[in-house]
Motif scaffolding. Sequence first.
Motif, PDB file in Angstrom:
ATOM      1  N   THR A  29       5.215  -3.162   4.285  1.00 36.64           N
ATOM      2  CA  THR A  29       4.530  -4.396   3.878  1.00 36.64           C
ATOM      3  C   THR A  29       3.345  -4.085   2.977  1.00 36.64           C
ATOM      4  N   GLN A  30       2.600  -3.032   3.311  1.00 33.49           N
ATOM      5  CA  GLN A  30       1.463  -2.648   2.466  1.00 33.49           C
ATOM      6  C   GLN A  30       1.908  -2.325   1.046  1.00 33.49           C
ATOM      7  N   HIS A  31       3.011  -1.570   0.919  1.00 37.50           N
ATOM      8  CA  HIS A  31       3.467  -1.177  -0.413  1.00 37.50           C
ATOM      9  C   HIS A  31       4.075  -2.347  -1.174  1.00 37.50           C
ATOM     10  N   VAL A  32       4.749  -3.252  -0.474  1.00 35.36           N
ATOM     11  CA  VAL A  32       5.320  -4.421  -1.151  1.00 35.36           C
ATOM     12  C   VAL A  32       4.204  -5.345  -1.620  1.00 35.36           C
ATOM     13  N   MET A  33       3.185  -5.566  -0.784  1.00 34.33           N
ATOM     14  CA  MET A  33       2.104  -6.480  -1.141  1.00 34.33           C
ATOM     15  C   MET A  33       1.199  -5.920  -2.224  1.00 34.33           C
ATOM     16  N   SER A  34       1.068  -4.587  -2.296  1.00 33.31           N
ATOM     17  CA  SER A  34       0.175  -3.974  -3.289  1.00 33.31           C
ATOM     18  C   SER A  34       0.864  -3.700  -4.617  1.00 33.31           C
ATOM     19  N   ALA A  35       2.156  -3.999  -4.724  1.00 30.28           N
ATOM     20  CA  ALA A  35       2.879  -3.721  -5.977  1.00 30.28           C
ATOM     21  C   ALA A  35       2.354  -4.615  -7.095  1.00 30.28           C
ATOM     22  N   GLN A  36       2.068  -3.990  -8.256  1.00 27.77           N
ATOM     23  CA  GLN A  36       1.587  -4.761  -9.398  1.00 27.77           C
ATOM     24  C   GLN A  36       2.699  -5.603 -10.012  1.00 27.77           C
ATOM     25  N   ASP A  37       3.886  -5.045 -10.094  1.00 30.58           N
ATOM     26  CA  ASP A  37       5.034  -5.781 -10.632  1.00 30.58           C
ATOM     27  C   ASP A  37       6.000  -6.045  -9.482  1.00 30.58           C
ATOM     28  N   THR A  38       5.962  -7.272  -8.971  1.00 35.79           N
ATOM     29  CA  THR A  38       6.795  -7.606  -7.810  1.00 35.79           C
ATOM     30  C   THR A  38       8.277  -7.664  -8.157  1.00 35.79           C
ATOM     31  N   HIS A  39       8.608  -7.699  -9.460  1.00 40.91           N
ATOM     32  CA  HIS A  39      10.014  -7.764  -9.862  1.00 40.91           C
ATOM     33  C   HIS A  39      10.562  -6.394 -10.264  1.00 40.91           C
ATOM     34  N   SER A  40       9.756  -5.356 -10.108  1.00 39.88           N
ATOM     35  CA  SER A  40      10.232  -4.034 -10.485  1.00 39.88           C
ATOM     36  C   SER A  40      11.319  -3.570  -9.514  1.00 39.88           C
ATOM     37  N   PHE A  41      12.070  -2.551  -9.964  1.00 36.55           N
ATOM     38  CA  PHE A  41      13.176  -2.047  -9.144  1.00 36.55           C
ATOM     39  C   PHE A  41      12.663  -1.529  -7.808  1.00 36.55           C
ATOM     40  N   LEU A  42      11.578  -0.754  -7.827  1.00 42.32           N
ATOM     41  CA  LEU A  42      11.079  -0.167  -6.585  1.00 42.32           C
ATOM     42  C   LEU A  42      10.573  -1.238  -5.629  1.00 42.32           C
ATOM     43  N   SER A  43       9.888  -2.263  -6.159  1.00 45.00           N
ATOM     44  CA  SER A  43       9.417  -3.349  -5.296  1.00 45.00           C
ATOM     45  C   SER A  43      10.583  -4.066  -4.645  1.00 45.00           C
ATOM     46  N   MET A  44      11.642  -4.297  -5.410  1.00 50.46           N
ATOM     47  CA  MET A  44      12.816  -4.966  -4.852  1.00 50.46           C
ATOM     48  C   MET A  44      13.501  -4.082  -3.803  1.00 50.46           C
ATOM     49  N   THR A  45      13.514  -2.760  -4.062  1.00 45.86           N
ATOM     50  CA  THR A  45      14.111  -1.836  -3.080  1.00 45.86           C
ATOM     51  C   THR A  45      13.310  -1.829  -1.788  1.00 45.86           C
ATOM     52  N   PHE A  46      11.977  -1.725  -1.912  1.00 43.88           N
ATOM     53  CA  PHE A  46      11.130  -1.764  -0.725  1.00 43.88           C
ATOM     54  C   PHE A  46      11.279  -3.099   0.008  1.00 43.88           C
TER      55      PHE A  46
ATOM     56  N   ARG B  39      -3.531  -3.643  14.222  1.00 47.34           N
ATOM     57  CA  ARG B  39      -4.895  -4.166  14.294  1.00 47.34           C
ATOM     58  C   ARG B  39      -5.412  -4.631  12.929  1.00 47.34           C
ATOM     59  N   LYS B  40      -5.217  -3.862  11.872  1.00 53.01           N
ATOM     60  CA  LYS B  40      -5.731  -4.223  10.546  1.00 53.01           C
ATOM     61  C   LYS B  40      -4.599  -4.430   9.541  1.00 53.01           C
ATOM     62  N   SER B  41      -3.466  -4.862  10.036  1.00 51.53           N
ATOM     63  CA  SER B  41      -2.296  -5.016   9.171  1.00 51.53           C
ATOM     64  C   SER B  41      -2.114  -6.464   8.735  1.00 51.53           C
ATOM     65  N   ASP B  42      -1.464  -6.635   7.570  1.00 49.11           N
ATOM     66  CA  ASP B  42      -1.111  -7.971   7.101  1.00 49.11           C
ATOM     67  C   ASP B  42      -0.018  -8.595   7.960  1.00 49.11           C
ATOM     68  N   ARG B  43       0.635  -7.776   8.774  1.00 50.22           N
ATOM     69  CA  ARG B  43       1.716  -8.263   9.625  1.00 50.22           C
ATOM     70  C   ARG B  43       1.216  -8.674  11.018  1.00 50.22           C
ATOM     71  N   ARG B  44      -0.073  -8.798  11.186  1.00 50.65           N
ATOM     72  CA  ARG B  44      -0.599  -9.122  12.512  1.00 50.65           C
ATOM     73  C   ARG B  44      -0.110 -10.494  12.973  1.00 50.65           C
ATOM     74  N   ALA B  45       0.074 -11.407  12.044  1.00 52.97           N
ATOM     75  CA  ALA B  45       0.545 -12.740  12.433  1.00 52.97           C
ATOM     76  C   ALA B  45       1.924 -12.669  13.073  1.00 52.97           C
ATOM     77  N   ASP B  46       2.810 -11.770  12.568  1.00 53.87           N
ATOM     78  CA  ASP B  46       4.140 -11.615  13.179  1.00 53.87           C
ATOM     79  C   ASP B  46       4.011 -11.102  14.610  1.00 53.87           C
ATOM     80  N   MET B  47       3.094 -10.139  14.800  1.00 57.28           N
ATOM     81  CA  MET B  47       2.935  -9.574  16.133  1.00 57.28           C
ATOM     82  C   MET B  47       2.364 -10.607  17.098  1.00 57.28           C
ATOM     83  N   GLU B  48       1.404 -11.403  16.640  1.00 55.34           N
ATOM     84  CA  GLU B  48       0.818 -12.412  17.511  1.00 55.34           C
ATOM     85  C   GLU B  48       1.835 -13.483  17.877  1.00 55.34           C
ATOM     86  N   LYS B  49       2.753 -13.776  16.964  1.00 60.17           N
ATOM     87  CA  LYS B  49       3.813 -14.733  17.290  1.00 60.17           C
ATOM     88  C   LYS B  49       4.674 -14.203  18.438  1.00 60.17           C
TER      89      LYS B  49
END
Length: 881
Positions: free
Chosen positions: A606-623, A677-687
């Motif tokens: 999630t960190q690498h997908v969210m920090s990608a500058q080009d969300t349509h790049s091949f690597l972003s789509m693979t991740f 604890r400090k992840s962007d995915r904390r909302a999934d865990m709290e659910k």
Amino acid sequence: MLTIGTLANIKHILQKDLFNSTGERVLSVATVTKTYKKKKVCYLCIVTTPPPIPVVTVCLVKLPEKEGEYKKKRCWQLDEIKLVDGKSEEFETHEFDVQVEKLYKWYAINLHERQNFIAVLYKQVNKYVRSNRAEFRNVPAAWLTEMSPEKMAASGGGNKANADTEDEDGESSEFQMISDKEATELMKLFTECDFAIKDAETFIEQLSKELHDLDGANVQSVLASEQQVFILMQHIETAVVEAEKFETRLDAYEEILGHVRETMEKIGGKNAMIEIANNNNIKLLKELNRVITQLDLPHSHQQALDEPDLKTAAGREAAIAAAKSLQQAMNSDIDPSLLRLEAVQDQRKRFEKWKAKFSITVSRYVNNLFIHLGNEFGDTSLSSTELVLPKHSSVHKELVAYTELMHWTKAMDRKTYDGLTRVYTTSLSKIYERDIRNFFTLARLQISEKLRTSREDLDSSTSSKKSAVIVPYGTLGVNKESWASGIESADREKFDMILEKVLAELEPVALQEQLFCINFFQMDVISPTTKNTQTTLDALESQPEPKEQDSSNLLPQKKIDRQINEEVRKLMIALFGCLEPELISFIQSFEKMDSFYSLYVLVRLTQHVMSAQDTHSFLSMTFASALVHVKRNFDRFMQQQIQSIKDAKMPKRSKCGILPYVENFEDFAETCEGIFRKSDRRADMEKWYLQLVNTIFDFISIHSNEHPKTPSQVVKMENYHHMYSLLAQLKVPGLDPLKKDGKAKYNDALKAYVTKYFGRPLEKLNLFFEGVQQKVAQGVKETEISYQMAFSKQELRKVIGQYPAREVKKGLENLYKKVEKHLCEEENLLQVVWHAMQEEFIAQYNYLEERIQKCYAGAMINLEFSIHDILTFFSDIARSH
């Protein structure tokens, strides 16, 4: 339609009923309604205060309701009016707008009233407003002049009644200054006729006589001027004869000029034709020069196209310049009619031959270069033990020199371009496939040796304990003794560190190759062979955000961007086809060993997908694709935990104690908190926290009835208390409502246990006073209860005598042993329960003492022990155990 007389009548009524009281005078009235509310009629009035300093205002007057008085609803000064819009210059238009503090839209009932109102308002504004005068739009100019249509209508109709009191601009004409001569004559008349006051008939006869004399004098004057009139008529006839002669001479001149005009027109026509022919010749010469210039290919370029030297830098430079010149000549903008010229067609055929020959040479050379580079770098093997994915900058450096040629091939020969692209991807994909497989193999080895032996250990343990069921490590609903061998926290942290290293190494390699391919294969250009469509990615990104009015152009731009990204992804998939399967296989291999690994992967990806500058790049789509797989595994893992809670079985021991899923939830929550604890995915865990805790609460209540020895109230009390303490320790904001719920459930279970097992130690006394309460309810006074045979003082003393202090303490000791037998030591709630029972006993004691004092006052009857004795009993029993 209302007439001018009707207008005057309305003015008279309003003047009399409303404005006379304030000393104001009405200049103009218009009967109006609001444009969208035509049922409510009102009047717009222009009124003025008397001299010497008149103040003109516009008033809105409401009709009287039920024969009431007219009322001013609103007034505006002339300088408050900003705009008067007549809507149309046609007389038949009823609507007009007046802009003051807001825009008022009026509908005039009478057209003459509307015309007069606007004309008078214009006159007053121009007369009294010095600056920022109101603007009058769509109003006939004649209404705004001194001779307005209203004045003309009034004067033409001979309405003398109005003439005495009002002129065309609505101002009063009752007072008018007279000249000095008129004043002298008037004084003379008054002096000569001072007797008119005494003898009116004589005065009238004298005036009639003087009028008769004046008429005679007028007739004499007309007769005397007859000769002069005759002479004037002769002069007019002479002038007419002279005018006819002048007109005849003008006709002759006009005929002569007609002949001259025809001659000049013919000369001008010839000159125009000569000029047109000359201009046409100039344009033709310019067009031919332009065509020749566009289709001319220098001899040096022809040689470079026939025999290109692509091995040396100078040869490549000459070949690129010749290719660009050929491309420019073939794509030159030539009029379609000129393309039919034989010379043009011959030259274009030569261009096609040079193009075909040069394209074959370039294709053969670049094709061999791709194969050579693929074989050269494909023979090397990865010998380093450091977790690094090799970059192939040297390949890119070798090919950069041929970028212009590849761009030319894409523009001029798409089939050859597609073939070269396939050769490149085939040659380079072998290198990347080898590097990626070796890279992931090395990553597996560096993470842990347990990957090799974990399945063997699990199989051996399963075969050695055929009767025992081995469940995955960390399953909430099963005792820890039944778990398969787990992974230590150090191994998990090492896995997280290596995973981050793997993802970080993949990014620069994939992005470097993607940028090179975009530039080398000109993938940021949609259609280079089509004019005016060379839209690059850089150009798209540099364009400002489209505004709302440019939404019609937004769809084509998005379509272009999507098309370019799709082509880039296809090329990258051909080069890195094994990347996504290897990444997913790498993740799955560790998820099978320990499901908690999916939590680490979810956070990192999630960190690498969210920090990608080009969300349509091949690597972003693979991740992103791998992230979907990991998220499904994460949800499946959590669902399995919920199911394990539902399938949990009660422990087979004398005391139930803490249920397995309640006990295991502490380690589970601490592990999850350390990861999220400090992840962007904390909302999934709290659910999932909410679902897990709600399931635990529900099944504590269900499973509490299944233990054969421990009361259900004890099971609920201990487990709800454990969950409440754990939730308070975790401090997860989303679980605060459940923490309060857990505390409430714990208190309810504690109260239920005390109520059931403490009961009423003084049972007979309680039954005695229940009978007393029944008698009181039947109407017996509390002070007379002692006269009842069954509830006499002697009977009360007998019942009290059955509960000496010694027996009470003995009963409490037995109760303490029973409570101690029910409760487990881990939760340490014995003293809490014992204190609650003490409070319950004191409450029962106080109730009995109160009833004795009310019903048997003065009888000197008391229980054989006091509250102090009760406190001593409970304290001694607790210390002794």
